[in-house]
Design an enzyme around this catalytic site. Structure first.
Site, mmCIF file in Angstrom:
data_model
loop_
_atom_site.group_PDB
_atom_site.id
_atom_site.type_symbol
_atom_site.label_atom_id
_atom_site.label_comp_id
_atom_site.label_asym_id
_atom_site.label_seq_id
_atom_site.Cartn_x
_atom_site.Cartn_y
_atom_site.Cartn_z
ATOM 1 N N GLU A 99 0.845 -1.196 0.000
ATOM 2 C CA GLU A 99 0.000 0.000 0.000
ATOM 3 C C GLU A 99 0.883 1.250 0.000
ATOM 4 O O GLU A 99 2.033 1.210 0.446
ATOM 5 C CB GLU A 99 -0.915 -0.068 1.238
ATOM 6 C CG GLU A 99 -1.768 1.125 1.538
ATOM 7 C CD GLU A 99 -2.842 1.437 0.505
ATOM 8 O OE1 GLU A 99 -2.492 1.620 -0.669
ATOM 9 O OE2 GLU A 99 -4.022 1.539 0.891
ATOM 10 N N ASP A 103 -3.281 5.905 6.694
ATOM 11 C CA ASP A 103 -3.658 7.188 7.269
ATOM 12 C C ASP A 103 -4.551 6.898 8.492
ATOM 13 O O ASP A 103 -4.054 6.642 9.579
ATOM 14 C CB ASP A 103 -4.375 7.972 6.160
ATOM 15 C CG ASP A 103 -4.711 9.400 6.535
ATOM 16 O OD1 ASP A 103 -3.997 9.983 7.357
ATOM 17 O OD2 ASP A 103 -5.694 9.941 5.994
ATOM 18 N N ARG A 165 0.874 11.405 -9.308
ATOM 19 C CA ARG A 165 1.347 10.052 -8.999
ATOM 20 C C ARG A 165 2.736 9.800 -9.574
ATOM 21 O O ARG A 165 3.491 8.972 -9.085
ATOM 22 C CB ARG A 165 0.393 8.999 -9.571
ATOM 23 C CG ARG A 165 -1.001 8.999 -8.960
ATOM 24 C CD ARG A 165 -1.750 7.745 -9.397
ATOM 25 N NE ARG A 165 -3.187 7.842 -9.194
ATOM 26 C CZ ARG A 165 -3.802 7.549 -8.050
ATOM 27 N NH1 ARG A 165 -3.099 7.170 -7.006
ATOM 28 N NH2 ARG A 165 -5.104 7.646 -7.940
HETATM 29 P P1 IMP Z 1 -6.935 5.384 5.302
HETATM 30 O O1 IMP Z 1 -8.086 4.485 5.003
HETATM 31 O O2 IMP Z 1 -7.355 6.632 6.010
HETATM 32 O O3 IMP Z 1 -5.794 4.702 6.011
HETATM 33 O O4 IMP Z 1 -6.417 5.966 3.942
HETATM 34 C C1 IMP Z 1 -5.816 5.245 3.029
HETATM 35 C C2 IMP Z 1 -5.900 5.885 1.666
HETATM 36 O O5 IMP Z 1 -6.175 7.299 1.701
HETATM 37 C C3 IMP Z 1 -4.562 5.747 1.016
HETATM 38 O O6 IMP Z 1 -4.452 4.523 0.362
HETATM 39 C C4 IMP Z 1 -4.544 6.919 0.077
HETATM 40 O O7 IMP Z 1 -5.172 6.570 -1.128
HETATM 41 C C5 IMP Z 1 -5.365 7.974 0.762
HETATM 42 N N1 IMP Z 1 -4.477 8.936 1.461
HETATM 43 C C6 IMP Z 1 -4.336 9.108 2.774
HETATM 44 N N2 IMP Z 1 -3.449 10.072 3.069
HETATM 45 C C7 IMP Z 1 -2.995 10.519 1.873
HETATM 46 C C8 IMP Z 1 -2.029 11.528 1.500
HETATM 47 O O8 IMP Z 1 -1.385 12.211 2.315
HETATM 48 N N3 IMP Z 1 -1.849 11.700 0.162
HETATM 49 C C9 IMP Z 1 -2.518 10.973 -0.780
HETATM 50 N N4 IMP Z 1 -3.406 10.021 -0.462
HETATM 51 C C10 IMP Z 1 -3.650 9.801 0.846
HETATM 52 MG MG MG Z 2 -4.434 4.160 -1.621
#
Ligand code: IMP
Ligand code: MG
Length: 182
Positions: A99, A103, A165
């Site tokens: 991954e 976050d 990207r």
């Molecule tokens: P989570 O479910 O909050 O852990 O987020 C995961 C997804 O959110 C990642 O796979 C990213 O696609 C997106 N994401 C979270 N933080 C960032 C960031 O700082 N930049 C770009 N995408 C992010």
């Molecule tokens: Mg992602």
């Protein structure tokens, strides 16, 4: 130029290369004589996967899965959906999720719970980036490239509105880029 939109480089290209190389060596050692399957979470994980797999010296398969999380552009809501499932079976395989970033942890904790029902021999996580301060659900990350502060980052697979990207480094965008339409 895309790079003009970047306020600050957080992790430069050479630092990423070195870290990915170290992760590859670690995975190669840990999974020796195992049935390793790298499962890349699209789209963000694609750049990391392509570099990481070339730093892994043991045989392994690759698979892809696309997940979408609803919510604001820079925030994941916790509601997660499988957009594209992987092709093959993971039964008795040693699955390593690849991954871009963890976050809140919502995405991977959901993905993990689904995959766990499919009988993998092991299921671990390798994330290039980790934002520990943002975690909403507990999640063990087995391999982390870099812990980063609570800032929205782009590059090396990570996007904002599908852009950036292809940057070779991880950077923080200029604040006006989040509000300005294309
Ligand atoms: P989570 O479910 O909050 O852990 O987020 C995961 C997804 O959110 C990642 O796979 C990213 O696609 C997106 N994401 C979270 N933080 C960032 C960031 O700082 N930049 C770009 N995408 C992010
Ligand atoms: Mg992602």
């Amino acid at each position: 130029m895309l790079t003009d939109d970047v306020a600050r480089v957080l992790i430069d290209e050479e630092t990423i290369v070195q870290r990915v190389r170290a992760l590859g060596a670690q995975v190669s050692a840990d999974y020796r004589d195992r049935d390793l399957l790298l499962l890349c979470i699209l789209k963000g994980g694609i750049v990391f996967l392509s570099d990481l797999m070339r730093c892994i010296e043991i045989p392994h398969g690759i698979e892809f899965m696309a997940i979408s999380s609803y919510g604001a552009a820079t925030d994941s809501s916790g509601i997660v959906r499988i957009v594209m499932d992987l092709e093959g079976s993971i039964l008795d395989r040693d699955v390593l999720l690849v991954e871009d970033i963890v976050d809140t942890g919502n995405t991977l904790s959901y993905v993990k719970s689904i995959l766990q029902t499919r009988g993998p021999r092991s299921l671990k996580i390798c994330s290039l980036l980790n934002k520990p301060d943002r975690r909403e659900v507990p999640l063990e990350i087995d391999y982390v490239g870099f812990d980063i502060p609570n800032e929205f980052v782009v590059g090396y697979g990570l996007d904002f509105a599908e852009k950036y990207r292809n940057l070779r480094f991880i950077g923080v965008l200029k604040p006006e880029m989040y509000t300005k339409p294309d």
